[in-house]
Design an enzyme around this catalytic site. Sequence first.
Site, PDB file in Angstrom:
ATOM      1  N   ARG A 106      47.911  47.252  72.883  1.00 51.10           N
ATOM      2  CA  ARG A 106      48.963  46.610  72.078  1.00 51.10           C
ATOM      3  C   ARG A 106      50.282  46.601  72.836  1.00 51.10           C
ATOM      4  O   ARG A 106      51.020  45.619  72.809  1.00 51.10           O
ATOM      5  CB  ARG A 106      49.132  47.327  70.735  1.00 51.10           C
ATOM      6  CG  ARG A 106      48.015  47.063  69.745  1.00 51.10           C
ATOM      7  CD  ARG A 106      48.307  47.702  68.415  1.00 51.10           C
ATOM      8  NE  ARG A 106      49.390  47.022  67.708  1.00 51.10           N
ATOM      9  CZ  ARG A 106      49.991  47.508  66.624  1.00 51.10           C
ATOM     10  NH1 ARG A 106      49.637  48.677  66.134  1.00 51.10           N
ATOM     11  NH2 ARG A 106      50.951  46.828  66.030  1.00 51.10           N
ATOM     12  N   CYS A 134      56.993  52.707  67.455  1.00 51.11           N
ATOM     13  CA  CYS A 134      55.558  52.377  67.431  1.00 51.11           C
ATOM     14  C   CYS A 134      55.437  50.978  66.849  1.00 51.11           C
ATOM     15  O   CYS A 134      56.245  50.109  67.161  1.00 51.11           O
ATOM     16  CB  CYS A 134      54.781  53.410  66.612  1.00 51.11           C
ATOM     17  SG  CYS A 134      55.387  53.618  64.922  1.00 51.11           S
TER      18      CYS A 134
END
Length: 281
Positions: A181, A239
């Site tokens: 990601r 995050c």
Amino acid sequence: MYTTIISSENLNNILNDKDIIIFDCRFDLMKKNLGYDKYLESHICGAHYINLELDLSSEVTDHSGRHPLQTIKKFTNILNNFGINNNSQVVVYDDENSSMAARLWWMLKLVGIKKCAVLDGGFKSWTKNKFSVDNLIPKNKAKENIEYAYNSNYLIDTMSLKKMLLDSDSMYLVDARDKERFLGRIEPIDKKAGHIPGAINMPFKNNLNQNGTFKNTLDLKKNFTSIESNNSKAIINMCGSGVTACHNFLAMEHCGIKKLKIYVGSWSAWSSYEDADIEKE
């Protein structure tokens, strides 16, 4: 007094202490009722349920990110309703590598509650040790009337982060997402893929052993060697939406690293802007 991590064995030893308050934070981002269903089926004796999105997050807005910080008014009401006070030893757990529990742990730290620890290995470790569980809903302790406020020293928002990035020598920006990601190879949740320019990828799962317990402090410090070399810099954890960032914050605090902040909006807030600077592989 447990302030970062507590083992199943140590929790079992103090399980019946009058000042213990336990929270079950199990939550599935895709199946949002699953955590509570699991709680109703079985939980640590005396544990209360806390929901990531209803209790620990506020209403989502255009640029807030997926899990904006709960309003201090509602969070204060939650803490007072559960009877938390300065004598309380809070223990939090989940079954998702302690990522959900770390969010509650950090929010308690954010309002000045120090005696809070994440159960090492979570519910899986507890049941593996065959410690007691039940499906009873416990009564809350006597309601408190304490005023809380969020400590801004542990927080940073999108606009403030943009300013700090202009002087990258003043900070480290640590992204807790998985490598795929971070590099922008995949993006299963947010609309855009990639990462903030200048961010360092430190996946939160690297804080854990294969059985889901936290690595010892020496091994954790090895993970963070590159950001611990300059103690004058702030360390900003992020995050996808401000949840697993708290896991890195917890691991860093556990091994003595200071000057920590959380970018609560994280990638979901940053990438919501049309003109957002984005890097990919």
